[in-house]
Design a protein around this motif. Structure first.
Motif, PDB file in Angstrom:
ATOM      1  N   ASP A  10      28.328  41.574  44.963  1.00  0.00           N
ATOM      2  CA  ASP A  10      29.246  42.258  44.056  1.00  0.00           C
ATOM      3  C   ASP A  10      30.692  41.773  44.108  1.00  0.00           C
ATOM      4  OD1 ASP A  10      27.321  43.864  42.864  1.00  0.00           O
ATOM      5  OD2 ASP A  10      27.401  45.326  44.491  1.00  0.00           O
ATOM      6  N   THR A  11      30.950  40.605  44.680  1.00  0.00           N
ATOM      7  CA  THR A  11      32.300  40.047  44.583  1.00  0.00           C
ATOM      8  C   THR A  11      32.299  38.873  43.614  1.00  0.00           C
ATOM      9  OG1 THR A  11      32.109  38.429  46.406  1.00  0.00           O
ATOM     10  CG2 THR A  11      32.779  40.690  46.981  1.00  0.00           C
ATOM     11  N   ARG A  12      33.481  38.578  43.090  1.00  0.00           N
ATOM     12  CA  ARG A  12      33.652  37.447  42.165  1.00  0.00           C
ATOM     13  C   ARG A  12      34.883  36.655  42.591  1.00  0.00           C
ATOM     14  NH1 ARG A  12      29.478  39.294  41.232  1.00  0.00           N
ATOM     15  NH2 ARG A  12      28.545  40.027  39.275  1.00  0.00           N
ATOM     16  N   LEU A  13      34.917  35.398  42.183  1.00  0.00           N
ATOM     17  CA  LEU A  13      36.082  34.544  42.426  1.00  0.00           C
ATOM     18  C   LEU A  13      36.862  34.413  41.130  1.00  0.00           C
ATOM     19  CD1 LEU A  13      34.337  31.761  44.510  1.00  0.00           C
ATOM     20  CD2 LEU A  13      35.886  33.517  45.387  1.00  0.00           C
ATOM     21  N   ILE A  14      38.130  34.806  41.172  1.00  0.00           N
ATOM     22  CA  ILE A  14      38.992  34.690  39.991  1.00  0.00           C
ATOM     23  C   ILE A  14      40.148  33.729  40.296  1.00  0.00           C
ATOM     24  CG2 ILE A  14      38.411  37.023  39.177  1.00  0.00           C
ATOM     25  CD1 ILE A  14      41.254  37.880  40.206  1.00  0.00           C
ATOM     26  N   ARG A  53      39.012  36.299  45.993  1.00  0.00           N
ATOM     27  CA  ARG A  53      37.725  37.001  45.967  1.00  0.00           C
ATOM     28  C   ARG A  53      37.997  38.490  45.801  1.00  0.00           C
ATOM     29  NH1 ARG A  53      32.786  35.524  47.035  1.00  0.00           N
ATOM     30  NH2 ARG A  53      33.345  33.685  48.266  1.00  0.00           N
ATOM     31  N   VAL A  54      37.413  39.074  44.762  1.00  0.00           N
ATOM     32  CA  VAL A  54      37.654  40.476  44.419  1.00  0.00           C
ATOM     33  C   VAL A  54      36.323  41.176  44.172  1.00  0.00           C
ATOM     34  CG1 VAL A  54      39.911  39.943  43.399  1.00  0.00           C
ATOM     35  CG2 VAL A  54      37.880  39.958  41.933  1.00  0.00           C
ATOM     36  N   LEU A  55      36.357  42.514  44.240  1.00  0.00           N
ATOM     37  CA  LEU A  55      35.163  43.289  43.888  1.00  0.00           C
ATOM     38  C   LEU A  55      35.020  43.296  42.373  1.00  0.00           C
ATOM     39  CD1 LEU A  55      33.024  44.981  45.495  1.00  0.00           C
ATOM     40  CD2 LEU A  55      34.220  46.988  44.660  1.00  0.00           C
ATOM     41  N   THR A  56      33.805  43.140  41.903  1.00  0.00           N
ATOM     42  CA  THR A  56      33.624  43.116  40.458  1.00  0.00           C
ATOM     43  C   THR A  56      33.828  44.511  39.844  1.00  0.00           C
ATOM     44  OG1 THR A  56      32.164  42.377  38.672  1.00  0.00           O
ATOM     45  CG2 THR A  56      31.117  43.489  40.533  1.00  0.00           C
ATOM     46  N   ASN A  57      34.540  44.539  38.731  1.00  0.00           N
ATOM     47  CA  ASN A  57      34.709  45.751  37.916  1.00  0.00           C
ATOM     48  C   ASN A  57      35.064  45.288  36.505  1.00  0.00           C
ATOM     49  OD1 ASN A  57      37.420  45.017  38.014  1.00  0.00           O
ATOM     50  ND2 ASN A  57      38.057  46.723  39.306  1.00  0.00           N
ATOM     51  N   SER A  58      35.427  46.192  35.637  1.00  0.00           N
ATOM     52  CA  SER A  58      35.694  45.794  34.250  1.00  0.00           C
ATOM     53  C   SER A  58      36.895  44.862  34.152  1.00  0.00           C
ATOM     54  CB  SER A  58      35.908  47.034  33.370  1.00  0.00           C
ATOM     55  OG  SER A  58      36.987  47.815  33.848  1.00  0.00           O
ATOM     56  N   ALA A  59      37.902  45.076  34.998  1.00  0.00           N
ATOM     57  CA  ALA A  59      39.078  44.205  34.985  1.00  0.00           C
ATOM     58  C   ALA A  59      38.715  42.787  35.435  1.00  0.00           C
ATOM     59  CB  ALA A  59      40.169  44.787  35.888  1.00  0.00           C
ATOM     60  N   THR A  60      37.871  42.708  36.473  1.00  0.00           N
ATOM     61  CA  THR A  60      37.411  41.395  36.953  1.00  0.00           C
ATOM     62  C   THR A  60      36.694  40.648  35.845  1.00  0.00           C
ATOM     63  OG1 THR A  60      37.158  42.275  39.187  1.00  0.00           O
ATOM     64  CG2 THR A  60      35.981  40.237  38.674  1.00  0.00           C
ATOM     65  N   GLU A  61      35.828  41.344  35.124  1.00  0.00           N
ATOM     66  CA  GLU A  61      35.076  40.694  34.044  1.00  0.00           C
ATOM     67  C   GLU A  61      35.999  40.238  32.916  1.00  0.00           C
ATOM     68  OE1 GLU A  61      32.065  39.756  34.447  1.00  0.00           O
ATOM     69  OE2 GLU A  61      31.879  40.821  36.350  1.00  0.00           O
ATOM     70  N   TRP A 100      40.965  43.848  42.705  1.00  0.00           N
ATOM     71  CA  TRP A 100      41.414  44.085  44.081  1.00  0.00           C
ATOM     72  C   TRP A 100      40.523  43.332  45.055  1.00  0.00           C
ATOM     73  CZ3 TRP A 100      38.389  47.371  47.429  1.00  0.00           C
ATOM     74  CH2 TRP A 100      37.341  48.046  46.788  1.00  0.00           C
ATOM     75  N   SER A 101      41.174  42.819  46.104  1.00  0.00           N
ATOM     76  CA  SER A 101      40.511  41.958  47.074  1.00  0.00           C
ATOM     77  C   SER A 101      39.422  42.705  47.837  1.00  0.00           C
ATOM     78  CB  SER A 101      41.522  41.414  48.071  1.00  0.00           C
ATOM     79  OG  SER A 101      42.477  40.609  47.433  1.00  0.00           O
ATOM     80  N   CYS A 102      38.280  42.032  48.000  1.00  0.00           N
ATOM     81  CA  CYS A 102      37.175  42.597  48.762  1.00  0.00           C
ATOM     82  C   CYS A 102      36.288  41.440  49.208  1.00  0.00           C
ATOM     83  CB  CYS A 102      36.375  43.566  47.894  1.00  0.00           C
ATOM     84  SG  CYS A 102      34.988  44.358  48.753  1.00  0.00           S
ATOM     85  N   GLY A 103      35.829  41.484  50.450  1.00  0.00           N
ATOM     86  CA  GLY A 103      34.991  40.414  50.972  1.00  0.00           C
ATOM     87  C   GLY A 103      33.515  40.633  50.704  1.00  0.00           C
TER      88      GLY A 103
END
Length: 324
Positions: free
Chosen positions: A224-228, A237-245, A285-288
């Motif tokens: 559930d993390t993504r690289l932006i 590396r952040v936790l995926t959510n609508s903002a990440t997408e 927001w950052s999350c591993g």
């Protein structure tokens, strides 16, 4: 447990709490230090050096154990008052500083003159060697798994840690993917002298963040993390959510033409709304990736005690039992 890191920092357990924006307040730092680890206040979360001085003083009322301050040096059009922050750290009697971001060489003479031990965050062996050469006392080696900024080399800790052990003379801790006693024993086996945990410490009772943040980490898996911000060479590396997408959609659409301004609504100034107000879609927001190993929200004392007891059992029983 005695390692070069526990000796260097005068702590009981080789467990560090890394600096985290809008998480590393006195409450969490003191809880980690009281539990035998090394708690760290995040300097730039405090808007002015005067506020940092107050936060250091506040932490002193909560613990008589060693704690540190994180100071991240970022390229900026209007840089923070770094001389003021350094002065607040020195005058506050803090003896351990975690530096991150740009090369801290400019600030080393003042810190060393004040008898401060410096641990620098690095995502590559070459940067770690540079930090060693300028007089840093220890390194936090951040693998590709880590939350926040993993650098641009994409080297995971199973390779990065033994490479660091081959090259470095000063002690180092493993950061990225660290959650429990298994992490600690593995890090020690790969050559590290301890571990640095970020995401795992957010999911504790003392972490001064909204309950929604803690539950989001518990609910997340390792997928559930993504690289932006890869196109900007400022990978996070952040936790995926609508903002990440939304950020990833913009990156795909704009390609090499993307600028920070294009993603600023999702990235800039969002942490207070997420961490304090619990608006989990307000921004990135950052999350591993370690979120996949986090299943509860214990007290810091319970967490550190369980890490140490699990590590000791692994070393003295499981691993020792494999020797003939």
């Amino acid at each position: 447990m005695k390692t070069r890191i526990t000796e260097l920092f005068g702590i009981e357990h080789p467990i560090l709490q890394g600096g985290m924006h809008h998480v590393g307040y006195a409450e969490l730092a003191a809880a980690v230090s009281n539990a035998g680890g090394l708690g760290i206040i995040t300097g730039l979360t405090q808007k002015t050096p005067e506020l940092l001085a107050q936060e250091i003083a506040r932490c002193r009322t909560m613990t008589d154990k060693p704690f540190g301050v994180n100071l991240t040096f970022l390229p900026s059009v209007n840089p923070p008052d770094y001389p003021g922050y350094v002065k607040a750290i020195i005058e506050g009697g803090v003896k351990i500083v975690e530096t991150a971001g740009n090369n801290p060489q400019k600030w080393m003479p003042a810190l060393k003159e004040a008898g401060i031990k410096v641990i620098h965050k690095c995502t590559s062996v070459r940067h770690a060697l540079k930090a060693e050469s300028i007089g840093c006392d220890a390194i936090s080696v951040d693998g590709f798994e880590c939350g926040g900024h993993p650098g641009e080399d994409d080297i995971p800790n199973f390779i990065l840690l033994p490479r660091a052990a081959e090259e470095l003379k000063i002690p180092f801790v493993a950061s990225g993917g660290m959650a429990d006693g298994r992490s600690l024993v593995a890090a020690l086996a790969l050559g590290a002298d301890g571990i640095n945990m970020g995401t795992r410490f957010i999911a504790t009772q003392e972490a001064p963040v909204h309950e929604n943040v803690k539950q989001a980490i518990v609910a997340a898996s390792e997928l559930d993390t993504r690289l932006i911000m890869r196109p900007l060479r400022n990978t996070e590396r952040v936790l995926t959510n609508s903002a990440t997408e939304r950020v990833l959609d913009k990156e795909r659409a704009l390609g090499a033409a993307i600028t920070f301004a294009d993603i600023a609504p999702e990235v800039a100034g969002v942490y207070p709304r997420i961490m304090q107000q619990g608006d989990m879609q307000a921004g990135v927001w950052s999350c591993g990736m370690v979120a996949g190993l986090i299943h509860d929200v214990p007290t810091v004392q319970q967490l550190i005690d369980s890490i140490m007891s699990q590590a000791e059992a692994l070393i003295s029983q499981r691993l020792a039992g494999m020797l003939r």
